[in-house]
Write a protein that holds these residues in place. Structure first.
Motif, short mmCIF file in Angstrom:
data_model
loop_
_atom_site.label_atom_id
_atom_site.label_comp_id
_atom_site.label_asym_id
_atom_site.label_seq_id
_atom_site.Cartn_x
_atom_site.Cartn_y
_atom_site.Cartn_z
N GLY A 115 39.96 -18.41 -87.41
CA GLY A 115 40.58 -19.05 -86.26
C GLY A 115 40.81 -20.54 -86.48
N ALA A 116 39.81 -21.22 -87.01
CA ALA A 116 39.94 -22.66 -87.25
C ALA A 116 40.99 -22.95 -88.31
CB ALA A 116 38.58 -23.24 -87.67
N ALA A 187 36.38 -26.05 -94.28
CA ALA A 187 37.35 -25.04 -94.69
C ALA A 187 38.62 -25.15 -93.85
CB ALA A 187 36.75 -23.64 -94.56
N ALA A 188 38.47 -25.51 -92.58
CA ALA A 188 39.63 -25.66 -91.70
C ALA A 188 40.54 -26.78 -92.20
CB ALA A 188 39.18 -25.94 -90.28
N ALA A 253 44.71 -19.54 -92.48
CA ALA A 253 43.53 -18.75 -92.13
C ALA A 253 42.90 -18.16 -93.38
CB ALA A 253 43.93 -17.63 -91.16
N VAL A 254 43.72 -17.59 -94.26
CA VAL A 254 43.21 -16.99 -95.48
C VAL A 254 42.55 -18.05 -96.36
CG1 VAL A 254 43.86 -15.84 -97.64
CG2 VAL A 254 44.85 -15.08 -95.46
N ALA A 255 43.17 -19.23 -96.42
CA ALA A 255 42.65 -20.31 -97.25
C ALA A 255 41.32 -20.87 -96.73
CB ALA A 255 43.67 -21.44 -97.35
N SER A 256 40.98 -20.49 -95.49
CA SER A 256 39.74 -20.99 -94.87
C SER A 256 38.60 -19.98 -94.87
CB SER A 256 40.02 -21.42 -93.42
OG SER A 256 41.02 -22.42 -93.36
#
Length: 261
Positions: A115-116, A187-188, A253-256
């Motif tokens: 979500g973030a 991560a966000a 989102a995937v990258a986080s």
């Protein structure tokens, strides 16, 4: 407790959506969509709601700064301007709402990270667009480095790139302030930058492009500002700017996901 939060979310989201509609930040369908997304988000927790509201308020303020000037500079190219409709709201907040629903069913850090990351990507892209459009320097294609008109998808500026970084950091900082794990917040920020960059690359390559036969200018509009009907000139006909924003949010989102620990 879930029912109470959902009811509170409905009241809060509805009040914000009505106010946004009155100042013409949202269209009618955009306000309805925002109310649904806001309600769902708060149902997952007031922290989810706070993150979404912060994103929306910051984006709304930035969109109103120099609004007339930005519209004048981009109206020949950009299909949508001013009021955000339902598709724009979904493209920017839809995945965040999905993550919120998943968190209600299965409350683990993974959904916070997703979500973030999704919302950080939307934040970074929105800030880059709103601030970069006002840049005195001409935007340049992220692929070729050649100057392009303001509002051109895939065009970047130094100020817009810096705004993207600040937007991602802002969202990550807010995630930290509401009590989400530091790893999720970090991560966000990464997801926001990755998603925003992906938005520019997709905008320059796969997004549908059109051309005005009368002005001989590239545009996203079906009907150019001169009144002429435009023709397809490149990209995927079905991939609109809203579609690019949704895909970029998903990439963020995937990258986080690594933030889930």
């Amino acid at each position: 407790m879930l029912g109470v939060r959902a009811a509170g979310g409905l009241v809060s989201a509805l009040a914000i959506a009505i106010a946004a509609r009155r100042v013409r930040s949202l269209s009618t369908d955009g306000a309805i969509c925002a109310t649904v997304i806001g309600t769902v988000s708060v149902a997952a927790g007031w922290d989810w709601g706070a993150l979404l509201i912060t994103f929306f308020l910051a984006s709304t303020v930035l969109s109103r700064v120099g609004r007339q000037r930005k519209e004048q500079r981009t109206r020949a190219i950009v299909e949508k301007g001013g009021e955000r409709d339902a598709l724009q709201v979904l493209a920017n907040g839809g995945l965040f709402a999905v993550a919120a629903v998943a968190y209600v069913a299965y409350p683990v850090t993974l959904w916070q990270a997703i979500g973030a990351g999704a919302l950080a990507a939307s934040t970074a892209d929105t800030w880059a667009t709103e601030i970069g459009t006002m840049s005195a320097a001409a935007p340049r294609s992220i692929l070729t480095g050649r100057p392009v008109p303001p509002g051109t998808s895939g065009g970047v500026t130094a100020s817009g790139t810096m705004a993207s970084l600040l937007g991602a950091a802002f969202l990550g900082g807010m995630a930290l302030l509401i009590g989400w794990p530091a790893r999720v917040a970090a991560a966000a920020v990464v997801g926001g930058l990755v998603g925003s960059t992906a938005d520019s690359v997709l905008g320059a390559t796969l997004q549908a492009r059109r051309k005005c036969p009368q002005c001989n200018l590239e545009t996203e509009r079906l009907v150019h500002s001169c009144g002429a009907t435009t023709t397809a000139s490149g990209g995927l006909a079905w991939l609109t700017n809203d579609g690019v924003n949704a895909v970029s949010s998903a990439i963020g989102a995937v990258a986080s996901i690594w933030g889930a620990g």
